[in-house]
Design an enzyme around this catalytic site. Structure first.
Site, PDB file in Angstrom:
ATOM      1  N   GLU A 148       0.899  -1.298   0.043  1.00 52.56           N
ATOM      2  CA  GLU A 148      -0.104  -0.001  -0.033  1.00 52.56           C
ATOM      3  C   GLU A 148       0.836   1.250  -0.095  1.00 52.56           C
ATOM      4  O   GLU A 148       0.410   2.296  -0.609  1.00 52.56           O
ATOM      5  CB  GLU A 148      -1.023  -0.039   1.246  1.00 52.56           C
ATOM      6  CG  GLU A 148      -1.885   1.383   1.381  1.00 52.56           C
ATOM      7  CD  GLU A 148      -2.871   1.201   0.318  1.00 52.56           C
ATOM      8  OE1 GLU A 148      -3.049   0.367  -0.431  1.00 52.56           O
ATOM      9  OE2 GLU A 148      -3.464   2.451   0.138  1.00 52.56           O
ATOM     10  N   HIS A 204      25.682   3.514   2.370  1.00 50.24           N
ATOM     11  CA  HIS A 204      25.739   5.150   2.750  1.00 50.24           C
ATOM     12  C   HIS A 204      24.162   5.561   3.067  1.00 50.24           C
ATOM     13  O   HIS A 204      23.905   5.962   4.326  1.00 50.24           O
ATOM     14  CB  HIS A 204      26.091   5.644   1.610  1.00 50.24           C
ATOM     15  CG  HIS A 204      26.263   7.385   1.725  1.00 50.24           C
ATOM     16  ND1 HIS A 204      27.191   8.086   0.974  1.00 50.24           N
ATOM     17  CD2 HIS A 204      25.556   8.001   2.529  1.00 50.24           C
ATOM     18  CE1 HIS A 204      26.889   9.381   1.417  1.00 50.24           C
ATOM     19  NE2 HIS A 204      25.963   9.097   2.269  1.00 50.24           N
TER      20      HIS A 204
END
Lengths: 244, 244, 244, 244
Positions: A148, A204
């Site tokens: 969703e 990162h």
């Protein structure tokens, strides 16, 4: 400063009682992002573009304790991508000694110039990082469908919202030693994946943008949710794409 | 607006110094739900019915930043379930441009009409979603027993509280492309499972209701706790039902 | 009320500007415990004994929203353990209709009478519950050693602090349908394990006490930390006792 | 007190309206650390050195509720490492009965004298403890590389920042029954690992320092992030060093 602004004019750029002024918003949002674990240890942040002005947090400081007087302002109309350290095109530089603009500046600029974004968020969310570690080393993107929360994400970050049955795809680029060296890799990924609403950086974090700061923030939340649930699904050996 | 209210009368519906006024409560509770991870990225929310008035948050906005002036008010006495986008029966529509009432409106209405609920909460809790992913694909409900927190949940959401030895059963319905298309599936599940206090939606979240906002909220907390511990138990290969 | 107090005298028992007055502390601490996930969905709470007065939160209400005027006060000197529902020995009953004193009252009384405790905390922490689920079904206690946090726990909850090399042992009792029926099982476990600082209840939570509210709270934190890390260690197949 | 200060002079050491005064900062930061789970149950804390003064929190109290008047002040220029319990060199001792300075005092002193640190933080973070439990029993250090967050950590805690490709190494020492007995082990590890920005203590937590309180805090956040992701990686059988 070659901006031609007087000191008073430059200072006025970050002084406002309006909580939705970019200089106030960046401080407020960074406090919220800190609570979400997105900007821990000085990393990450948000840049907001309002008309011809781009507002930037400083680099290497505690993001949850930034004040409006620490904000940098750049003109959006630059002859080229601003390089960190260059001072030639600043409209306002904070007077506090030692502050440098965010090392992410040229990456935020990618979002502003290539997608006409109004805001760009960078997080070090562990969900983003774990996802890039759990996906196969050779994967150049993350794909997920039938969630969703996909419906809260826009095509290319700034277009129409995705549908439940659409497959969301977010490219993953390799990290570099210096943050500004990610600029080209991010731009190349944005060209190769024009529908992608964000760029993941392996080991990162993630860059997310939107038409406005509200859209950038809600998309960053939807994506972080999807990164988190994808990590849980991968650990539970559930497929990310499809409905089975 | 065909409501016959003057502008002042309509505005007065959301203006109150009482923190327990529905227009204030919705804002307050959405901030709390945001911290719980229930309404991240504009999803989820709460609707409160007080007498003949139903109070609704807008759709697609940051739920933790809603203000009372953003609240929609509908009359509870409608000839049929209100469809999103229809404006015929509103008592109050916020003046801020672009706001639409929550796409969950007809689903909240299920709880109001079929259970006489006073409030209905919708969350995108990851615990709810992960549970629907970890249970077998063919399961049409989640069952758990022998948990103290079951005692905080009421039969059908509005009846007497369950006992420790009772088995709690929450139906799971399939998600649809558009939220309002869940309306019939939710209603059918509520008919098939009259004792269920909530409806889980696979890959989406949960709808929980109660006689009052307090009961809806505390039941949503108990259920979310049970979803979370059920996920942990499934990952640890512990049975959800029984005492062994 | 047979207490002989006037209405004003009874009300004065919960009215104070001192943030460390028990009636204020209970509200304050319940808000904190809510954020820790200890008293979600009305469950759990804290009772404080100050001299001859025992302060109790009401049952079945949102613990993070209690106000001082909702607090019950009982005399500590009772002919026998107070039974829930009994009103004979109250010094103060809140005037708000429908409030009942915590169902944990007789369990808190165990700590007050058997350990001379000044405060007792009950949590539904998932760490406590998961621990009782992951330990072998026949285990009647949880044991852990070689954790720095053990040093924050006192012998019997009220004696000298444990040392790093000591083995902490917390008995586990079976849950019952009604909370007050735990009273005898808790008392029996406290007699069998005189050094235990708390009682775990399988599939339910934990009761922790201390000489003062500060000690009860910090011990509850240390124990919850140990329950959490023990769950992680069990899932990672690490031994809980010993240093290998 | 042999400090030669009058009572007023001693009290003035912890009285300031400046939120960045060490006595105010310690209280503020301990509240933040509590929310991060670093100083739960009285454990952990921070000491700040400003010029010739060292500010210390008391031992065994709720760290999130410390007030400036509870702060101890010591002169930095001591003939030797201060031993807990010794009062000879205090500049200020809180008047509240029963308060003792943090048992970590000599460990903080290691950071002040061996690294010329301006602040030292001690946490009981579960990420740190779980990491010491998941690494092999014989490992005398934790190593990780190829994580962006490594770039937030300084060589030896006070030197230049690490680079993305550098391998971060944090020594692990064994815990002892009494906290002050860690002093020598910590000092020995700091000598053996001059580049290490912190010392992990098995089954206990971590000590982190920096040139200033800001650097100590941001490094503690970066390290805690790395401990957390390392635990996740170890559980998922991902290598901590290298890029594969």
């Amino acid at each position: 400063m070659a901006s031609g602004l007087t000191h008073e004019q430059a200072e006025a750029l970050v002084q406002s009682h309006d909580p939705e002024h970019p200089a106030n918003l960046i401080c407020d949002l960074c406090r919220d992002f800190y609570k979400l674990g997105w900007v821990t240890g000085t990393g990450g942040g948000i840049s907001i573009r309002k008309g011809e002005h781009v507002y930037l947090a400083p680099s290497g400081v505690q993001k949850e304790r930034i004040k409006p007087e620490h904000i940098f302002v750049l003109p959006f109309a630059q002859s080229s991508l601003p390089k960190p350290g260059s001072q030639r095109d600043f409209l306002r530089i904070p007077s506090k000694e030692g502050l440098k603009e965010s090392a992410c500046t040229p990456l935020f600029w990618n979002a502003f110039t290539m997608r006409n974004a109004g805001a760009c968020i960078h997080t070090h969310s562990q969900h983003a990082v774990m996802l890039t570690l759990l996906l196969p080393r050779e994967a150049d993107s993350f794909k997920i469908s039938h969630q969703e929360m996909i419906k809260g994400v826009r095509l290319g970050g700034v277009g129409k919202t995705l549908r439940f049955f659409d497959t969301l795809e977010v490219p993953i680029i390799e990290n570099t030693a210096d943050e500004e060296d990610l600029t080209e890799g991010m731009a190349a990924a944005m060209e190769k994946f024009p529908d992608a609403p964000a760029i993941l950086v392996r080991r990162h974090g993630v860059y997310v943008w939107g038409n406005t700061w509200e859209q950038a923030k809600t998309q960053a939340e939807c994506l972080d949710y999807l990164f988190e649930i994808a990590v849980k699904m991968l650990l539970a050996k559930l497929p990310l794409v499809g409905d089975n």
